[in-house]
Structures are given as C-alpha cells and as structure tokens.
Write an enzyme that holds these catalytic residues in place. Structure first.
Site, PDB file in Angstrom:
ATOM      1  N   TYR A 222      45.716  76.140  86.984  1.00 20.24           N
ATOM      2  CA  TYR A 222      46.968  75.488  86.567  1.00 20.24           C
ATOM      3  C   TYR A 222      48.104  75.831  87.531  1.00 20.24           C
ATOM      4  CZ  TYR A 222      44.614  75.088  81.949  1.00 20.24           C
ATOM      5  OH  TYR A 222      43.741  74.814  80.912  1.00 20.24           O
TER       6      TYR A 222
ATOM      7  N   ASP B 252      46.737  76.958  72.398  1.00 22.13           N
ATOM      8  CA  ASP B 252      46.395  77.070  73.828  1.00 22.13           C
ATOM      9  C   ASP B 252      47.573  77.712  74.555  1.00 22.13           C
ATOM     10  OD1 ASP B 252      45.322  76.435  76.552  1.00 22.13           O
ATOM     11  OD2 ASP B 252      43.945  75.164  75.435  1.00 22.13           O
TER      12      ASP B 252
ATOM     13  N   GLY C  69      49.504  80.098  72.044  1.00 21.33           N
ATOM     14  CA  GLY C  69      48.842  81.330  71.605  1.00 21.33           C
ATOM     15  C   GLY C  69      47.857  81.819  72.643  1.00 21.33           C
ATOM     16  N   ASP C  70      47.267  82.969  72.356  1.00 17.85           N
ATOM     17  CA  ASP C  70      46.368  83.625  73.300  1.00 17.85           C
ATOM     18  C   ASP C  70      45.214  84.217  72.493  1.00 17.85           C
ATOM     19  OD1 ASP C  70      45.094  85.311  75.032  1.00 17.85           O
ATOM     20  OD2 ASP C  70      46.904  86.312  75.754  1.00 17.85           O
ATOM     21  N   PHE C  71      43.999  83.741  72.760  1.00 19.41           N
ATOM     22  CA  PHE C  71      42.886  84.238  71.927  1.00 19.41           C
ATOM     23  C   PHE C  71      42.494  85.685  72.240  1.00 19.41           C
ATOM     24  CE2 PHE C  71      40.670  80.720  74.549  1.00 19.41           C
ATOM     25  CZ  PHE C  71      40.393  81.527  75.646  1.00 19.41           C
TER      26      PHE C  71
ATOM     27  N   ARG D 188      33.544  75.073  74.302  1.00 17.05           N
ATOM     28  CA  ARG D 188      33.517  75.315  75.751  1.00 17.05           C
ATOM     29  C   ARG D 188      34.467  76.459  76.140  1.00 17.05           C
ATOM     30  NH1 ARG D 188      33.678  69.437  78.562  1.00 17.05           N
ATOM     31  NH2 ARG D 188      35.617  69.190  77.425  1.00 17.05           N
TER      32      ARG D 188
ATOM     33  N   HIS E 115      31.584  80.284  77.140  1.00 17.77           N
ATOM     34  CA  HIS E 115      30.828  80.245  78.399  1.00 17.77           C
ATOM     35  C   HIS E 115      31.681  80.585  79.633  1.00 17.77           C
ATOM     36  CE1 HIS E 115      31.533  75.742  79.702  1.00 17.77           C
ATOM     37  NE2 HIS E 115      32.647  76.352  79.413  1.00 17.77           N
ATOM     38  N   ASP E 116      33.029  80.591  79.453  1.00 16.58           N
ATOM     39  CA  ASP E 116      33.920  80.885  80.588  1.00 16.58           C
ATOM     40  C   ASP E 116      34.088  82.385  80.837  1.00 16.58           C
ATOM     41  OD1 ASP E 116      34.570  78.256  81.150  1.00 16.58           O
ATOM     42  OD2 ASP E 116      36.344  78.240  79.868  1.00 16.58           O
TER      43      ASP E 116
HETATM   44  C1  LIG Z   1      37.008  74.794  79.352  1.00 12.43           C
HETATM   45  S1  LIG Z   1      38.538  74.432  78.601  1.00 12.43           S
HETATM   46  C2  LIG Z   1      37.991  73.774  77.040  1.00 12.43           C
HETATM   47  C3  LIG Z   1      39.049  72.959  76.359  1.00 12.43           C
HETATM   48  C4  LIG Z   1      38.600  72.339  75.029  1.00 12.43           C
HETATM   49  N1  LIG Z   1      38.166  73.326  74.077  1.00 12.43           N
HETATM   50  C5  LIG Z   1      37.508  71.321  75.290  1.00 12.43           C
HETATM   51  O1  LIG Z   1      36.335  71.567  74.996  1.00 12.43           O
HETATM   52  O2  LIG Z   1      37.864  70.248  75.819  1.00 12.43           O
HETATM   53  C6  LIG Z   1      39.140  76.038  78.159  1.00 12.43           C
HETATM   54  C7  LIG Z   1      40.505  76.038  77.468  1.00 12.43           C
HETATM   55  O3  LIG Z   1      40.860  77.401  77.148  1.00 12.43           O
HETATM   56  C8  LIG Z   1      42.261  77.537  77.368  1.00 12.43           C
HETATM   57  N2  LIG Z   1      42.576  78.974  77.521  1.00 12.43           N
HETATM   58  C9  LIG Z   1      42.314  79.772  78.588  1.00 12.43           C
HETATM   59  N3  LIG Z   1      42.713  81.036  78.341  1.00 12.43           N
HETATM   60  C10 LIG Z   1      43.254  81.035  77.086  1.00 12.43           C
HETATM   61  C11 LIG Z   1      43.814  82.048  76.254  1.00 12.43           C
HETATM   62  N4  LIG Z   1      43.906  83.323  76.674  1.00 12.43           N
HETATM   63  N5  LIG Z   1      44.233  81.712  75.011  1.00 12.43           N
HETATM   64  C12 LIG Z   1      44.153  80.417  74.590  1.00 12.43           C
HETATM   65  N6  LIG Z   1      43.605  79.415  75.338  1.00 12.43           N
HETATM   66  C13 LIG Z   1      43.158  79.727  76.562  1.00 12.43           C
HETATM   67  C14 LIG Z   1      42.485  76.702  78.616  1.00 12.43           C
HETATM   68  O4  LIG Z   1      43.848  76.397  78.812  1.00 12.43           O
HETATM   69  C15 LIG Z   1      41.627  75.481  78.312  1.00 12.43           C
HETATM   70  O5  LIG Z   1      42.346  74.516  77.577  1.00 12.43           O
END
Ligand SMILES: C[S@@+](CC[C@H](N)C(=O)[O-])C[C@H]1O[C@@H](n2cnc3c(N)ncnc32)[C@H](O)[C@@H]1O
Length: 355
Positions: A150, A213, A242-244, A259, A262-263
């Site tokens: 980003y 997000d 927010g922040d997971f 999704r 898996h990241d």
């Molecule tokens: C691979 S994308 C998947 C988006 C959506 N769930 C989908 O399947 O289309 C991962 C998402 O996680 C969000 N993300 C990354 N780190 C995050 C965090 N610490 N807290 C919340 N969201 C986060 C990203 O901005 C992105 O929108």
C-alpha cells in the site's frame, strides 16, 4: 551416415511448461493495452491494423499478439475478403476481461502484471534465502508486506482491486458453505473492500456485519461499494479501522478470516487466533476461507502454485484441512467442520466454535 542414438522428442508437457509464462504475458499485455475493451466497445469487427492505430502500436506485432490470443481462445477471427481478417472477443473475454463488465477479473490481471510476475522472477532467491523478495524486486522493505503493498494510493487501489475482483466470484460459495443464520453479528477481519460482507448481508438479512481493516483500506473502501440495486441489505454493513494483532477486536458472534491466515507465519497466526478466541462469546463462531492442500500435498496444482506466492510475497503458506484443524484445536476451538467448495476459485471453508 548411421546415427548411434536419435535424440527423443521433447515431451509436449515440458514444452508447454517452458512456454506457459508466454501465455500469461500475452493475456496480461492484451488486457493492459485495452484490446478486449476496444473489441467490446466497437460496433463493428476490427482488424489488427484498426486496433494498432487505436492503441498507437506496431501493426505487425499487434497482429501477432492477436493471432496468439485466437490460439489461446480469447479472440475469434473471421476473414472478410481474401486478405483481411477481422477480430472479436470470445464469450469469456467479453465477460471476464473487459473493464466495463461487472465480472471482470482485470484487477487480478493488473496485480499479476505489476506485482506477482516481477516477484516470481526472484523465486530462485526466495527458495535459497527462505525470505520474501520485495527488496530484491522493488527495493522495498519486506518487514511489513502491507506497508509495501500500500506504499501509495495507486498501489493500494490496485491491490484492493485484485482482491475485490476475485472475492466477488468466491464469496457466494463461502457464505453458503454452512448455515450461519443463528449469528446476528459478524466481523470480517481483514475484510478489505467488503465483498464478503456485502455477500453475507444478502443471504443473512438479520446479520449486522462489520468490516475491520487497516485505516487506509477503510478510507478506500467506498471505491468498491455496490449500488443499492446490486446489494439490497447494505445498510447492515459498516466499516471500522482495526488491527487483528490487537486484543480489542470489534465484538461479534461470528468472526470471518478469508484469505488472511495464509499470509502469516505460525506465530502471527497464533496471535490472530488468540485474539479471536478471547473476543468471541461462548458459542460464537469463526468462519475461515482458505485453499486446502490435499493431505499428501500433491495438489491441487493451483493451490501449490499459490503456496509458492508465499515465499516471494509473504511469510505464510497454504495448508491441508487437517493442519488447519490442528491449529484451531490447539487454540481451544470445537465443532471444527471443513468443507471442500465448488465454484470458489479454490477457496475452501472451515467453521468452528468457541465452547
Ligand atoms: C489477502 S487480503 C484479503 C482481503 C479479503 N479478506 C478478501 O478475501 O478479499 C488481506 C487483508 O488483510 C488486511 N490486513 C493486513 N494486516 C491487517 C491487520 N493487522 N489488521 C487488519 N487487517 C489487516 C489487508 O489490508 C487486506 O485487506
């Protein structure tokens, strides 16, 4: 002259593999040059010369690209006079490769062109070093993939466009994999553009859904909002920054992670699942959408190729259904159900509950 040994023919399978990236590049170039759009918007069939003039390109190279696209079954061509060929889109190209089509997967093609393809150019280094290739490929830090993804508005909208253009096609299968009608509040963690939330609210009109997000994503989400005609119950969807990885997740009876897992590396997954488990009420649910590898990890091929994304792009990986079950059990979840899905571009679903 007698030959001692005639070299064997090169197996077709091998030749196809060696050429496979040229097929992808022909598709990516045609999409980025706008060839599918020009053919779609034109009232008449167009020749390669017409297209070349409109995109300001070399007419011989354009004709070769277009003939390749005919062989790839993305274009059709007919002969008007003895020497003049006219081109049109196939049904698949019209529906999925034109920018004006609601079913377009163009966002994912641009993401592949600009980000995934260059990163995959460093797959060898990723395998040797076991680390992501942002620095080698773009001179950007691999520390925080999201900061790099980003790094400016164009890059952020491109990434979100890619997620949105695929989510739109997969969310229906995920939303209906299990009966979720007993949950009245839901939070889609890392829910991006809200594609999943807007799908859930159509199947479960009594469910209030929060998309959680990062700040810049929430600020960009309006670009992807459906019209009231496209999504009836959209008043049930709201966004929150927010922040997971923090423990104050928005309260909900059901969390969704599509999704996301898996990241991330195993310790980061532990942190996300600990937060979800802590914030859920007793009886609350967690819906996960990820691609399952087969138990022996021989396939599916696309899931294995997606798992290769991970060393170059992120620190995560794809897993088997049994591996996801094991992780969820370790975190205290029960009633863990996994389902292989159809028509979901490879995504599969898992539902579990906090006891
Ligand atoms: C691979 S994308 C998947 C988006 C959506 N769930 C989908 O399947 O289309 C991962 C998402 O996680 C969000 N993300 C990354 N780190 C995050 C965090 N610490 N807290 C919340 N969201 C986060 C990203 O901005 C992105 O929108």
């Amino acid at each position: 002259m007698a030959l001692n040994k005639i070299p064997p023919p090169i197996p077709d399978k091998l030749q196809n593999l060696i050429f496979a990236f040229r097929e992808s590049q022909a598709l990516f170039a045609a999409y980025e040059l706008g060839i599918f759009d020009l053919l779609h918007d034109s009232k008449t069939l167009l020749s390669a010369e017409d297209i070349a003039a409109k995109i300001n390109a070399d007419s011989d190279a354009t004709a070769r690209l277009m003939d390749t696209l005919v062989a790839l079954e993305l274009l059709e061509k007919t002969q008007e006079y003895a020497t003049s060929w006219l081109y049109s889109n196939t049904k698949i190209a019209s529906q999925f490769l034109t920018k004006s089509s609601p079913d377009s997967v163009g966002g994912y093609i641009t993401h592949s062109t600009k980000l995934v393809y260059p990163l995959f150019g460093n797959l060898q280094s990723a395998v040797r070093e076991g680390s992501t290739q942002w620095m080698n490929t773009f001179g950007m830090s691999s520390e925080d993939m999201w900061k790099s993804s980003y790094h400016n508005e164009e890059a952020r909208l491109r990434f979100l466009g890619a997620m949105h253009s695929t989510s739109r096609h997969t969310c229906h299968a995920v939303a209906t994999a299990f009966d979720l009608s007993n949950f009245h509040s839901c939070c889609d963690l890392g829910g991006g553009t809200g594609a999943m939330a807007y799908t859930l609210c159509q199947y479960y009109p009594n469910m209030k859904i929060t998309v959680c997000d990062l700040q810049s994503v929430v600020e960009s989400a309006h670009h992807f909002q459906p019209t009231p005609e496209e999504c009836l119950n959209q008043a049930n969807v709201s966004y929150v920054v927010g922040d997971f990885f923090q423990t104050d997740l928005p309260k909900a009876e059901l969390y969704v992670l599509q999704r996301i897992l898996h990241d991330w590396s195993a310790d980061k997954i532990d942190s996300i699942l600990t937060n979800v488990f802590t914030c859920l009420p007793s009886g609350g649910g967690l819906l996960i959408a990820e691609m399952f590898l087969s138990d022996d990890k021989r396939g599916p091929k696309r899931t294995l190729l997606q798992s290769l994304n991970m060393p170059v792009l992120t620190s995560g990986k794809e897993r088997t259904a049994a591996e996801y079950k094991e992780i969820l059990k370790k975190h205290g979840f029960e009633d863990i159900q996994t389902k292989k899905l159809q028509d979901s571009a490879g995504l599969d679903a898992t539902l579990c509950r906090k006891p």
